[in-house]
Enzyme design. Structure first.
Site, mmCIF file in Angstrom:
data_model
loop_
_atom_site.group_PDB
_atom_site.id
_atom_site.type_symbol
_atom_site.label_atom_id
_atom_site.label_comp_id
_atom_site.label_asym_id
_atom_site.label_seq_id
_atom_site.Cartn_x
_atom_site.Cartn_y
_atom_site.Cartn_z
ATOM 1 N N ASN A 55 4.769 2.199 -5.506
ATOM 2 C CA ASN A 55 4.579 0.788 -5.146
ATOM 3 C C ASN A 55 5.857 0.052 -5.526
ATOM 4 O O ASN A 55 6.115 -0.176 -6.700
ATOM 5 C CB ASN A 55 3.365 0.251 -5.927
ATOM 6 C CG ASN A 55 3.196 -1.253 -5.788
ATOM 7 O OD1 ASN A 55 3.824 -1.888 -4.933
ATOM 8 N ND2 ASN A 55 2.346 -1.826 -6.632
ATOM 9 N N TRP A 56 6.640 -0.293 -4.520
ATOM 10 C CA TRP A 56 7.956 -0.901 -4.786
ATOM 11 C C TRP A 56 7.865 -2.397 -5.077
ATOM 12 O O TRP A 56 8.873 -3.028 -5.365
ATOM 13 C CB TRP A 56 8.912 -0.631 -3.611
ATOM 14 C CG TRP A 56 9.242 0.822 -3.425
ATOM 15 C CD1 TRP A 56 8.853 1.866 -4.235
ATOM 16 C CD2 TRP A 56 10.013 1.405 -2.374
ATOM 17 N NE1 TRP A 56 9.344 3.054 -3.744
ATOM 18 C CE2 TRP A 56 10.058 2.800 -2.600
ATOM 19 C CE3 TRP A 56 10.671 0.885 -1.244
ATOM 20 C CZ2 TRP A 56 10.738 3.678 -1.752
ATOM 21 C CZ3 TRP A 56 11.351 1.756 -0.400
ATOM 22 C CH2 TRP A 56 11.378 3.135 -0.655
ATOM 23 N N LYS A 57 6.664 -2.958 -4.945
ATOM 24 C CA LYS A 57 6.445 -4.385 -5.249
ATOM 25 C C LYS A 57 7.508 -5.242 -4.545
ATOM 26 O O LYS A 57 7.932 -4.907 -3.456
ATOM 27 C CB LYS A 57 6.417 -4.592 -6.764
ATOM 28 C CG LYS A 57 5.425 -3.664 -7.448
ATOM 29 C CD LYS A 57 5.135 -4.008 -8.890
ATOM 30 C CE LYS A 57 4.114 -3.026 -9.451
ATOM 31 N NZ LYS A 57 3.716 -3.317 -10.815
ATOM 32 N N GLY B 85 3.349 -2.029 -15.976
ATOM 33 C CA GLY B 85 4.662 -2.600 -16.274
ATOM 34 C C GLY B 85 4.899 -2.871 -17.751
ATOM 35 O O GLY B 85 5.856 -3.544 -18.122
ATOM 36 N N GLU C 283 -6.108 1.207 -12.311
ATOM 37 C CA GLU C 283 -4.911 0.700 -12.979
ATOM 38 C C GLU C 283 -5.315 -0.309 -14.046
ATOM 39 O O GLU C 283 -5.526 -1.496 -13.734
ATOM 40 C CB GLU C 283 -4.000 0.007 -11.959
ATOM 41 C CG GLU C 283 -3.511 0.917 -10.864
ATOM 42 C CD GLU C 283 -2.219 0.399 -10.246
ATOM 43 O OE1 GLU C 283 -1.199 1.082 -10.354
ATOM 44 O OE2 GLU C 283 -2.235 -0.724 -9.695
ATOM 45 N N HIS D 295 -4.398 -4.908 -5.465
ATOM 46 C CA HIS D 295 -3.570 -4.671 -6.660
ATOM 47 C C HIS D 295 -3.787 -5.815 -7.652
ATOM 48 O O HIS D 295 -3.982 -6.961 -7.257
ATOM 49 C CB HIS D 295 -2.096 -4.576 -6.266
ATOM 50 C CG HIS D 295 -1.237 -4.112 -7.401
ATOM 51 N ND1 HIS D 295 -0.784 -4.986 -8.364
ATOM 52 C CD2 HIS D 295 -0.794 -2.880 -7.742
ATOM 53 C CE1 HIS D 295 -0.095 -4.283 -9.256
ATOM 54 N NE2 HIS D 295 -0.075 -3.022 -8.898
ATOM 55 N N GLY E 229 4.721 2.211 -10.225
ATOM 56 C CA GLY E 229 5.527 1.015 -9.962
ATOM 57 C C GLY E 229 6.972 1.253 -10.371
ATOM 58 O O GLY E 229 7.755 1.860 -9.640
ATOM 59 N N GLY E 230 7.328 0.815 -11.563
ATOM 60 C CA GLY E 230 8.713 0.856 -12.055
ATOM 61 C C GLY E 230 9.435 2.176 -11.815
ATOM 62 O O GLY E 230 10.567 2.193 -11.320
ATOM 63 N N SER F 260 2.330 2.410 -15.875
ATOM 64 C CA SER F 260 3.401 3.040 -16.662
ATOM 65 C C SER F 260 3.426 4.564 -16.544
ATOM 66 O O SER F 260 3.675 5.260 -17.520
ATOM 67 C CB SER F 260 3.315 2.592 -18.128
ATOM 68 O OG SER F 260 3.474 1.182 -18.216
ATOM 69 N N GLU G 141 -1.877 -7.505 -9.384
ATOM 70 C CA GLU G 141 -0.975 -8.663 -9.231
ATOM 71 C C GLU G 141 -1.467 -9.587 -8.125
ATOM 72 O O GLU G 141 -1.313 -10.803 -8.205
ATOM 73 C CB GLU G 141 0.463 -8.171 -8.974
ATOM 74 C CG GLU G 141 1.074 -7.622 -10.256
ATOM 75 C CD GLU G 141 2.054 -6.478 -10.065
ATOM 76 O OE1 GLU G 141 2.571 -6.300 -8.940
ATOM 77 O OE2 GLU G 141 2.297 -5.753 -11.052
HETATM 78 P P1 PGA Z 1 4.036 0.401 -13.307
HETATM 79 O O1 PGA Z 1 3.202 -0.273 -12.115
HETATM 80 O O2 PGA Z 1 4.140 1.871 -12.974
HETATM 81 O O3 PGA Z 1 5.379 -0.274 -13.291
HETATM 82 O O4 PGA Z 1 3.272 0.177 -14.548
HETATM 83 C C1 PGA Z 1 2.093 0.362 -11.559
HETATM 84 C C2 PGA Z 1 1.493 -0.503 -10.464
HETATM 85 O O5 PGA Z 1 1.511 -1.729 -10.594
HETATM 86 O O6 PGA Z 1 0.999 0.029 -9.453
#
Ligand code: PGA
Length: 251
Positions: free
Chosen positions: A9-11, A173, A167, A95, A234-235, A213, A97
């Site tokens: 997930n490149w956000k 994050g 999640e 998600h 994500g990251g 994470s 967010e």
């Molecule tokens: P993260 O994000 O790996 O940076 O914790 C995961 C996500 O939001 O899908």
């Protein structure tokens, strides 16, 4: 046997050029990989270019959200059919967010999931508790209402187009991964709920991903758990080498 899914997930990162460069590098690093579905989710504007770059590579494309109507006077929205048209086979829905900043609810996730399925996409439906909810022992209540709400009214045969991502919000994050046991406990609970709703064969076939994470160092332990069928990353998906190391977790 459930085929694992590793989704990046490149956000809100990467311009078109950056996104195509990243996926080009990724392509060469995972060229020999089999037995894992690899998915990348760039921003809307980079979808078509990334689709061109991954054509024939086996890497699959996801969007990070969609609307539930196919077309109409809905300024600013993008429909599941349009995502399909841009080359997507997956879409991430709900998600945390989006729940936190854009008023996403279990009800809107449900509508979006139905629309995504109707358009032929696979929906990655995200659920997860906040830190306050975990600390007040509400994890299972929250997960139950999210799963019930998000999957309400779906015909059982459409479940093959659903992937659930667990999640925990406190792990996204933050560098704080859920322990293998914490994640497994919730994954098993989600599978039980799916069994209650749709029956055992559907529950057994459903892929349930962990997100929060995930890194090359912890993916193997997480993936060794009975009910963890992949990761939403994500990251660590923003760099080709770390994402490829996660994809190649079996190696
Ligand atoms: P993260 O994000 O790996 O940076 O914790 C995961 C996500 O939001 O899908």
């Amino acid at each position: 046997m459930r085929t694992p899914v590793i989704a990046g997930n490149w956000k809100l990162f990467k311009t078109i050029n950056e996104a195509t460069a990243l996926v080009k590098e990724l392509k060469s690093l995972v060229a020999g990989t089999s037995g894992v579905e690899i998915v990348v989710a760039p921003v809307f504007t980079a979808l078509s270019s990334v689709a061109d770059e991954i054509a024939g590579s086996g890497i699959l494309l996801a969007a990070q959200d969609c609307f539930w109507e196919e077309e109409g006077a809905f300024t600013g929205e993008v429909s599941p059919g349009m995502l399909k048209d841009a080359g997507c086979s997956y879409v991430i829905i709900g998600h945390s967010e989006r729940r936190q900043y854009f008023n996403e609810t279990n009800g809107t996730v449900n509508k979006k999931a139905k629309a995504a399925i109707a358009a032929g996409l696979t929906a990655i439906v995200c659920v997860g508790e906040t830190l306050a909810e975990r600390e007040s022992d509400k994890t299972f209540t929250v997960i139950e209402s999210q799963i019930m709400g998000c999957l309400a009214g779906l015909p059982a045969e459409s479940l093959k187009q659903i992937v659930v991502a667990y999640e925990p919000v406190w792990a996204i994050g933050t560098g704080k991964t859920a322990s293998e046991a914490q994640a497994q406990e919730v994954h098993a609970f989600i599978r039980e709920l799916v069994e209650k709703l749709f029956g055992k064969p559907h529950a057994e076939a459903m892929r349930i991903l962990y997100g929060g994470s995930v890194k090359p160092e912890n993916v193997k332990g997480l993936m060794s758990q009975a009910d963890i069928d992949g990761a939403l990353v994500g990251g660590a998906s923003l760099k080709a080498d770390s994402f490829a190391a996660i994809v190649n977790f079996m190696a």
